[in-house]
Scaffold this motif. Sequence first.
Motif, mmCIF file in Angstrom:
data_model
loop_
_atom_site.group_PDB
_atom_site.id
_atom_site.type_symbol
_atom_site.label_atom_id
_atom_site.label_comp_id
_atom_site.label_asym_id
_atom_site.label_seq_id
_atom_site.Cartn_x
_atom_site.Cartn_y
_atom_site.Cartn_z
ATOM 1 N N ALA A 200 0.859 -1.188 0.000
ATOM 2 C CA ALA A 200 0.000 0.000 0.000
ATOM 3 C C ALA A 200 0.905 1.251 0.000
ATOM 4 N N TYR A 201 0.616 2.240 0.840
ATOM 5 C CA TYR A 201 1.535 3.389 0.926
ATOM 6 C C TYR A 201 2.766 2.946 1.701
ATOM 7 N N ASP A 202 3.958 3.157 1.157
ATOM 8 C CA ASP A 202 5.187 2.706 1.810
ATOM 9 C C ASP A 202 5.621 3.727 2.865
ATOM 10 N N LEU A 206 9.221 5.848 3.962
ATOM 11 C CA LEU A 206 9.301 7.287 4.258
ATOM 12 C C LEU A 206 10.002 7.518 5.598
ATOM 13 N N GLY B 205 9.607 7.200 -2.935
ATOM 14 C CA GLY B 205 9.207 5.861 -2.517
ATOM 15 C C GLY B 205 7.767 5.818 -2.034
ATOM 16 N N LEU B 206 7.314 6.903 -1.433
ATOM 17 C CA LEU B 206 5.924 6.966 -0.967
ATOM 18 C C LEU B 206 4.958 7.015 -2.153
ATOM 19 N N LEU B 207 5.356 7.744 -3.201
ATOM 20 C CA LEU B 207 4.499 7.872 -4.387
ATOM 21 C C LEU B 207 4.407 6.560 -5.164
ATOM 22 N N GLY B 209 3.695 3.052 -6.020
ATOM 23 C CA GLY B 209 2.727 2.110 -5.458
ATOM 24 C C GLY B 209 1.489 2.788 -4.895
ATOM 25 N N SER B 210 1.405 4.116 -4.982
ATOM 26 C CA SER B 210 0.254 4.813 -4.389
ATOM 27 C C SER B 210 -0.903 4.985 -5.392
#
Lengths: 474, 474
Positions: A200-202, A206, B205-207, B209-210
Amino acid sequence: MRGSGQWGVGRGKRQAPASTDHAPLSSDLLRRLAPRQVLTSLAERRNYRYDAIQFGETPLAVVLPETTADVVAAVQVARAAGVPIVGRGAASGLSGGAAPAVPGLVISFTRMTALRVDPSRREARAQAGVVTLAVSDAARPHGLIYPPDPASLRTSTIGGNLAENAGGPMCFKYGVTGDYVRALQVVDAAGEVHELTRDAYDLAGLLIGSEGTLGLMTEATLRLVPPPRFTRTLMAHFPEVGACAEAVSQAIAAGAVPSKLEFMDRACTNAVEDYLGLGLPRAAEAVLLIDTDGDDLPTVEEERALVEAACAAAGGTVRRAGSDAEAAALWQARRSVSPALGRIRPQRMNEDIAVPRSALPDVVREIRALGDASPFTVVQFGHIGDGNLHPNILFDPRQDDSHAVHDLAHRIALVALRHGGVLSGEHGIGSMKRDFMRDAVDPVTLGALWTVKRALDPAGGLNPGKVLPEEVNG
Amino acid sequence: MRGSGQWGVGRGKRQAPASTDHAPLSSDLLRRLAPRQVLTSLAERRNYRYDAIQFGETPLAVVLPETTADVVAAVQVARAAGVPIVGRGAASGLSGGAAPAVPGLVISFTRMTALRVDPSRREARAQAGVVTLAVSDAARPHGLIYPPDPASLRTSTIGGNLAENAGGPMCFKYGVTGDYVRALQVVDAAGEVHELTRDAYDLAGLLIGSEGTLGLMTEATLRLVPPPRFTRTLMAHFPEVGACAEAVSQAIAAGAVPSKLEFMDRACTNAVEDYLGLGLPRAAEAVLLIDTDGDDLPTVEEERALVEAACAAAGGTVRRAGSDAEAAALWQARRSVSPALGRIRPQRMNEDIAVPRSALPDVVREIRALGDASPFTVVQFGHIGDGNLHPNILFDPRQDDSHAVHDLAHRIALVALRHGGVLSGEHGIGSMKRDFMRDAVDPVTLGALWTVKRALDPAGGLNPGKVLPEEVNG
């Protein structure tokens, strides 16, 4: 957040409170934690104001948690008291990440040392205070290792490695700390506990590298791998620093993927030689240390031959380590750079730039020229295979002008940025390179980073004064 | 955000507006973009309401940007009109990520196809619409490849791969899409452009897979690697599905690191055989396809021997691919699973669970039992080396009860979670597994994910209805 909030829209600057009265905080902490877990005397607290490169403010109190519940209690107390929190591992960091920018609560994780290896899943679950090397030591009987190997791995902790997303020589081939994290336990700014996976959101990704500014990492599930069966070690030395960088660029372009590829300039080599007397070539302008590894000996030796040929073509002199003991001594030399430099000047400004490999010869030469033109001793070393260099300015804060040091460090950072590089390869931004973030990241994106920071730490209580520079138009 | 805002503190639910009148939006778009870049007719718009697994709402308008500036213009228009935005690549996704949950603006990236390879940096810069396979095709003349290989790589785009953090057979050994991203260009909810690297806060990295819920990824710098010199391909078949999973677990425990390790159950094999007639063993309950690769032939063949021994010990029958053509046919079989299943029933609910390898035999058997006890055809296949399985429920929406399908899918997801697994290995959560997030992530952490979502998309206009389930206490 205001209704108009968008990435990059400037918002009011919030300053963490900078109380200096520690008595109320300490008594609140002692209501929730055991006396052995709370340090309150000035003599004790003063030991928690620095990392390996920088002094910070003396904390109002220090908590030594033994469980995640202890961390939660400490965070709740600090939050209620409006006191900022700085997480701390072994304080071997090199960017000021664990040195408090304002007086507050230091949470030192060194007593959270639970470690469990699950060979069938090829993973380890480690609390934040586990020493890095202990993970591989526990995994090795099961035919597994944990590759990330910061130079301080004998003292550094997993929590500190996570906070800085630490690298090390092995990382050129095997990746940095974050590449080995499967799951993460985090205590947030409100004292809530989160169990994060990487789907999901990693959010875990972060947090890794955020230096305790978005949450406190209390436990991690780490991926383990089988160690390579064979390793071969080489040393090469060069009459000129740029030639060494060219050899690296050529060797990798020819298809070699060494497991370690490390560089030390003449000043480094001599500092280590003064310190340890290992017989390193004092006259060389640059020394390369190289490991090739793998499960098939002919391939490992073929790769070594590629590196040897590239070094010789660039004018270098190559020496193979004849035994495991000789290889171990060479790697001890590399790990000893930091303590050896500390013997020359009491303080240093340590950079951590990472540049494209093709730019290495120019970058190394330009930084060398900046150092030669300055009144300071500038040394260079680092994980040159990744283009990750550590130019260090050695100085004495009692007599040298700190503005001149900062200015030279800034000019070195600009060399990296001009060649398409970044400010930090593995040490983090901390307080040391925070001001240079304005050169590296445009204001709109800096605003986005601030948006994330404020979302996860609305009161600004988590390690204030790190990573992000204050916004100009707040 | 309210002043009390912390991770996990529930906040008011915001619903994106669900306008159905497209005329004002279209005329606003045509003021900023060329007529060829804006699709407004119902016949055209209806083509942009689905991905490879799910139908969504017909968009109010479709924009086909050619540059990042076009994307910015489209985002600004949609934002001003209060219309939600769904990014779309080739729509080969398998979780409903690109299928609009509400009528809005679809931005289809298929015309952003600029691609540049820099061999000296071993990287490629690709716009979002570049087809995945095109990256390796452009890199191969320079002795490099781009490893992530989703089954749809001949049609899927880099932008879609980034949005879902796509995997593929190669990912067991080589890692998923996010592991190859060095830098990312993102257009945020306000239409601002960000150039993100991977240091400091890893916002890139947050973006990744989002699924377009935090920003639109318009360009990426991708890491390239030299391809292995030798590859050997094997097929093994088994009289029972659990035995196949045991063979996998044993082979990896014995030290094999195959580059691909894929599983198909009997229903899959027969569907592919009906479709392509490749001579697969129709009577086998489970088929494994395995590649071992590397630069040293004896090592590659030794690894193959380890896998063969583990398969034989688990009761399997092993066949080596005798030629490159035979190996290519076997891998074509694996890539054809999705289209082949589409011929059996018009629709399917596709799961993407990932479980610890040691739990594979139990998980595969339990899911098989759930399928046998249900009125539906349940098939299983997937990247079994990673523990990443794709149980699929085949159904016909005209006659089957969609609640019963959803309920069975939920019970399958719970099998994975009970064995320490996660909901998504590579396809993303999308709309399809969104409801199951409540089982996988505790409410406090779900609150943290919502906090991040609200920080980066305060108006909730980016791909609403995906990834995160609505909060209960809003």
